[in-house]
Design an enzyme around this catalytic site. Structure first.
Site, PDB file in Angstrom:
ATOM      1  N   THR A   1       7.944 -39.367  24.895  1.00  5.84           N
ATOM      2  CA  THR A   1       8.728 -40.371  24.190  1.00  5.84           C
ATOM      3  C   THR A   1       7.795 -41.772  24.210  1.00  5.84           C
ATOM      4  OG1 THR A   1      10.783 -39.467  24.034  1.00  5.84           O
ATOM      5  CG2 THR A   1      10.651 -41.859  23.509  1.00  5.84           C
TER       6      THR A   1
ATOM      7  N   LYS B   1      12.496 -40.338  16.536  1.00  6.12           N
ATOM      8  CA  LYS B   1      13.245 -40.713  18.130  1.00  6.12           C
ATOM      9  C   LYS B   1      13.535 -41.886  18.184  1.00  6.12           C
ATOM     10  CE  LYS B   1      14.309 -39.447  22.156  1.00  6.12           C
ATOM     11  NZ  LYS B   1      13.348 -38.987  23.334  1.00  6.12           N
TER      12      LYS B   1
ATOM     13  N   LYS C   1      14.351 -47.530  28.516  1.00  6.06           N
ATOM     14  CA  LYS C   1      12.905 -47.466  28.018  1.00  6.06           C
ATOM     15  C   LYS C   1      12.866 -46.982  26.549  1.00  6.06           C
ATOM     16  CE  LYS C   1       9.071 -44.111  27.647  1.00  6.06           C
ATOM     17  NZ  LYS C   1       9.038 -42.558  27.841  1.00  6.06           N
TER      18      LYS C   1
END
Length: 321
Positions: free
Chosen positions: A119, A194, A269
């Site tokens: 990611t 995402k 994050k």
């Protein structure tokens, strides 16, 4: 946008798909990467792994996987290269290499399919595509949702960016690790999906936690609130799968002392990536930015190693007004 579900043997999908039996290099054998690599091996792929951490290497060997001494050694002779790393900086550095270490794109045979499941930021994903394609390889960004439980059970959701042809080639490989595979568009758009998904998840997890704390203060039992909300308009994944209190959902991290799962540090994050995208696009997303602020504070404390549903402790312990 195309949604594909598992369709049985790879032969049923035609010659474009990369069928079991070919070599797959898997770099990044941590909590997510190791079970993903193990599922690929179980599906019949010839998996060769690598990780920079000795403990991860030992775990992979204990799981029966073949592990090499370097990333380039794993990539040599592979038809597919999958990376599951911690940051975009690591992905780009691994692809490019350095003065001392040959890059993955240089070590790979021409036409290798690179699939990055990390990611990372959208612009970093697009840069990884450029590096791979400049070296005459194929490339997809394919971040995942579903956490460690999904990785272990091969029920991950993949959000994929790249060409239709490369997506079709990768489909059997991704289906060996996941339950849902969605082609979101061109380079970087898997990461875009995402980022958007996890911003929704963060906001909804905070809202569910706030509702349970409010219910507690009003004298409502956890089970009563769950029974109502899970069958009403408050129904969502953060409630019915990741319920932040013990009891109503026995498999939720709340029943395991909030062991992740998906750690607060990782949610922080991902929200940082969402914040970057908001700054880039100028979207007025006040809830998303507030979620980032809340999870940043959570991750700076004991929440870093807890499941992100542990945010309920922050809400419960906050001084009242």
């Amino acid at each position: 946008m195309t949604l594909r579900r598992a369709q049985g043997p790879a032969e049923a999908r035609g010659p474009a798909g990369i069928a079991p039996g070919v070599r797959v290099a898997f770099l990044g054998l941590g909590h997510m990467g190791l079970p993903m690599a193990r599922n690929l091996a179980a599906a019949g792929y010839d998996v060769v792994g690598f990780d920079v951490f000795p403990a991860a290497v030992d775990a992979a060997l204990d799981a029966g996987l073949t592990v090499t001494l370097s990333g380039p050694a794993a990539v040599a002779g592979a038809e597919v290269v999958i990376t599951m790393l911690q940051s975009g900086e690591q992905v780009i550095a691994a692809y490019r290499g350095s003065a001392d270490i040959i890059g993955l794109v240089e070590a790979a045979s021409p036409g290798t399919l690179f699939i990055d499941c990390s990611t990372i930021a959208v612009d970093e994903a697009q840069e990884a595509h450029r590096i791979a394609e400049t070296a005459k390889h194929r490339s997809l960004d394919a971040p995942v949702s579903g956490g460690v439980v999904g990785a272990e059970g091969a029920t991950l959701a993949f959000m994929v960016g790249g060409s239709e042809a490369d997506f079709a080639a990768a489909l059997p490989v991704l289906e060996a690790m996941g339950k849902r595979v969605v082609h979101c568009g061109g380079a970087g758009l898997g990461q875009a999906a995402k980022v958007c998904n996890n911003m929704i998840l963060a906001v909804s997890q905070i809202a569910v936690a706030e509702a349970f704390v409010l219910g507690e203060r009003l004298g409502l039992s956890h089970q009563a609130l769950f029974d109502v909300a899970s069958n009403a308009s408050g129904q969502c994944w953060a409630l019915t799968t990741n319920c932040p209190v013990p009891g109503p959902v026995p498999t939720s991290p709340a029943n395991r002392d909030y062991r992740p799962g998906f750690a607060g540090a990782l949610m922080n994050k991902d929200l940082g990536l969402a914040e970057q995208a908001l700054d880039l696009t100028g979207v007025d997303a006040r809830m998303g930015r507030l979620a980032r602020e809340i999870y940043r504070e959570f991750a700076d404390g004991p929440g870093a190693g807890q499941d992100f549903s542990g945010i309920i402790h922050t809400i419960r312990d906050a001084p009242g007004r």
